[in-house]
Design a protein around this motif. Structure first.
Motif, mmCIF file in Angstrom:
data_model
loop_
_atom_site.group_PDB
_atom_site.id
_atom_site.type_symbol
_atom_site.label_atom_id
_atom_site.label_comp_id
_atom_site.label_asym_id
_atom_site.label_seq_id
_atom_site.Cartn_x
_atom_site.Cartn_y
_atom_site.Cartn_z
ATOM 1 N N CYS A 191 -4.374 2.120 -2.840
ATOM 2 C CA CYS A 191 -3.149 1.770 -3.915
ATOM 3 C C CYS A 191 -2.200 1.009 -3.576
ATOM 4 O O CYS A 191 -1.631 1.684 -2.742
ATOM 5 C CB CYS A 191 -3.529 3.333 -4.514
ATOM 6 N N TYR A 192 -1.527 0.109 -4.415
ATOM 7 C CA TYR A 192 -0.800 -0.859 -4.218
ATOM 8 C C TYR A 192 0.939 -0.114 -4.981
ATOM 9 O O TYR A 192 0.532 -0.717 -6.485
ATOM 10 C CB TYR A 192 -0.239 -1.926 -3.627
ATOM 11 N N ALA B 82 0.694 -1.482 0.127
ATOM 12 C CA ALA B 82 -0.309 0.272 -0.352
ATOM 13 C C ALA B 82 1.290 1.173 -0.096
ATOM 14 O O ALA B 82 2.554 1.615 1.117
ATOM 15 C CB ALA B 82 -0.531 -0.199 1.301
ATOM 16 N N VAL B 83 0.413 2.164 -0.705
ATOM 17 C CA VAL B 83 1.512 3.338 -0.720
ATOM 18 C C VAL B 83 1.650 4.630 -0.146
ATOM 19 O O VAL B 83 2.420 4.599 0.602
ATOM 20 C CB VAL B 83 0.689 3.901 -2.082
ATOM 21 N N GLU B 84 0.497 4.130 0.997
ATOM 22 C CA GLU B 84 0.927 4.823 2.539
ATOM 23 C C GLU B 84 2.228 4.346 3.598
ATOM 24 O O GLU B 84 3.065 5.027 4.052
ATOM 25 C CB GLU B 84 -0.753 5.143 3.409
ATOM 26 N N TYR B 85 2.109 3.157 3.184
ATOM 27 C CA TYR B 85 3.556 2.239 3.425
ATOM 28 C C TYR B 85 4.883 1.726 3.091
ATOM 29 O O TYR B 85 5.312 1.481 3.574
ATOM 30 C CB TYR B 85 2.991 0.592 4.234
ATOM 31 N N LEU B 86 4.884 2.854 1.814
ATOM 32 C CA LEU B 86 6.153 2.931 1.388
ATOM 33 C C LEU B 86 7.197 2.980 2.385
ATOM 34 O O LEU B 86 7.333 3.784 3.579
ATOM 35 C CB LEU B 86 6.508 3.519 -0.291
ATOM 36 N N ASN B 87 8.579 2.921 2.130
ATOM 37 C CA ASN B 87 9.584 3.219 2.683
ATOM 38 C C ASN B 87 9.706 4.844 2.715
ATOM 39 O O ASN B 87 9.808 4.705 4.167
ATOM 40 C CB ASN B 87 11.207 2.360 2.024
ATOM 41 N N GLU C 80 14.091 3.572 -11.194
ATOM 42 C CA GLU C 80 12.662 2.683 -11.192
ATOM 43 C C GLU C 80 11.898 2.676 -11.767
ATOM 44 O O GLU C 80 11.870 3.516 -12.929
ATOM 45 C CB GLU C 80 12.359 3.077 -10.133
ATOM 46 N N TRP C 81 11.464 1.062 -12.129
ATOM 47 C CA TRP C 81 9.664 1.020 -12.474
ATOM 48 C C TRP C 81 8.597 0.704 -11.415
ATOM 49 O O TRP C 81 9.245 -0.205 -10.517
ATOM 50 C CB TRP C 81 9.267 0.323 -13.776
ATOM 51 N N ARG C 82 7.355 0.992 -11.836
ATOM 52 C CA ARG C 82 7.244 0.393 -10.483
ATOM 53 C C ARG C 82 5.332 -0.421 -11.477
ATOM 54 O O ARG C 82 5.445 0.763 -12.199
ATOM 55 C CB ARG C 82 6.400 1.114 -10.150
ATOM 56 N N VAL C 83 4.786 -1.930 -10.909
ATOM 57 C CA VAL C 83 3.876 -1.946 -10.872
ATOM 58 C C VAL C 83 2.660 -1.775 -9.833
ATOM 59 O O VAL C 83 2.612 -1.628 -8.754
ATOM 60 C CB VAL C 83 3.799 -3.436 -11.058
ATOM 61 N N ILE C 84 1.704 -0.464 -10.563
ATOM 62 C CA ILE C 84 0.787 -0.270 -9.817
ATOM 63 C C ILE C 84 -0.368 -0.522 -9.592
ATOM 64 O O ILE C 84 -1.442 -0.853 -10.967
ATOM 65 C CB ILE C 84 0.546 1.624 -10.423
#
Length: 300
Positions: free
Chosen positions: A118-119, A45-50, A224-228
């Protein structure tokens, strides 16, 4: 610039086994030998990224570059009685965008009371970056998993996107143009959207897909690339990171999407190379087993 054919996911030994071995393909009872598996990834979850400010950074760009200018355009409309009203309910539509900006402010102030759903799963264009070994592998004895870029998700629920670094605002248009079209779709009806909490929550979730494509220039070397992933088909699962509870969703790829593995620097690099070779064969990742390499980065 040519985009890489292979993207790399950095992880530790536990992550490697979870990705490669947690999603076995069905087979008849009594069958022995290597167990074919499909790689399964976690999206956090985006709120919990590093760096928890990553989402705020991206939403701030969207607010400044798209939402506020569009609201100002609508507020400036003042039709004369004999003029055609090309935009209906302009003031109400501007009010909706302002309320959406206020919701973004609450996300930034950490007073937004809903989970965004959103992850993100992170990949790198590079297979041997010291900062990545440190960030995702505990600094020692990690692994970088090479995935075919063309095999990554590309559908409504999940998409692979290249991260944009903010020292190059001209590159933002690849995202802000999408957001402009998103606003167009939201405002195309005669009536303004209802600024209910449910509607604003839904909009924040959709805008987060775009916001997570922005990152501070200090992280540029990651490539960086991201799978959203929007987590629409099922709710999140939970894990812990120390004392913190982390929501995540999982997504999978076909086994042939895994094309290589690199063993990171550390005191156990040789042993990890031998064990990874065995694990790749045990889970039937034969192509990756042929392309198993070790990082030349010196261990200190």
């Amino acid at each position: 610039m040519t985009e890489p054919d292979t993207l790399w996911h950095y992880t530790d030994a536990g992550g490697l086994l979870g990705i490669f071995g947690s999603n076995p393909e069905p087979r008849e009872s009594g069958v022995v030998g290597p167990q074919k598996c499909q790689p399964s990834f976690r999206a956090t979850a985006v709120e919990y990224l590093n760096d928890s400010r990553e989402l705020i950074h991206g939403l701030g760009i969207i607010k400044k570059e798209v939402l506020i200018p569009r609201a100002e355009q609508l507020e400036a409309i003042d039709y004369q009685p004999d003029e055609p009203h090309l935009v209906a309910n302009a003031k109400e539509k501007a009010d909706f965008l302002r309320k959406l900006c206020e919701t973004i402010d609450r996300v930034e102030q950490r007073t937004y009371s809903n989970h965004i759903h959103c992850y993100v799963t992170s990949f790198s264009a590079h297979n041997d970056v010291l900062s990545q070994w440190r960030a995702y592998c505990g600094g020692l004895d990690g692994f970088a998993i090479g995935i075919r870029r063309d095999a990554l998700p590309n559908h409504q629920e999940a998409k692979a996107k290249k991260v944009l670094y903010d020292d190059n605002p001209t590159s933002w248009t690849t995202v802000t143009d999408y957001v402009q079209r998103w606003v167009d779709r939201r405002l195309h009806r005669t009536e303004a959207p209802e600024a209910s909490s449910g509607m604003l929550d839904h909009c924040i979730r959709e805008l987060s897909r775009y916001a997570t494509q922005f990152k501070h220039n200090g992280f540029r070397e990651e490539g960086e690339w991201r799978v959203i992933h929007l987590g629409m088909s099922e709710g999140p699962t939970y894990r812990n990171r120390g004392a913190k509870l982390i929501p995540y969703v999982t997504w999978s790829l076909p086994a042939d999407a895994v094309v290589a593995v690199r063993v990171g620097p550390g005191p156990n690099q040789h042993e990890n190379y031998l064990a990874a070779q065995g694990a790749l064969h045990a889970f039937s990742y034969t192509t990756a087993a042929k392309n198993l390499t070790v990082s030349p980065t010196p261990y200190r």
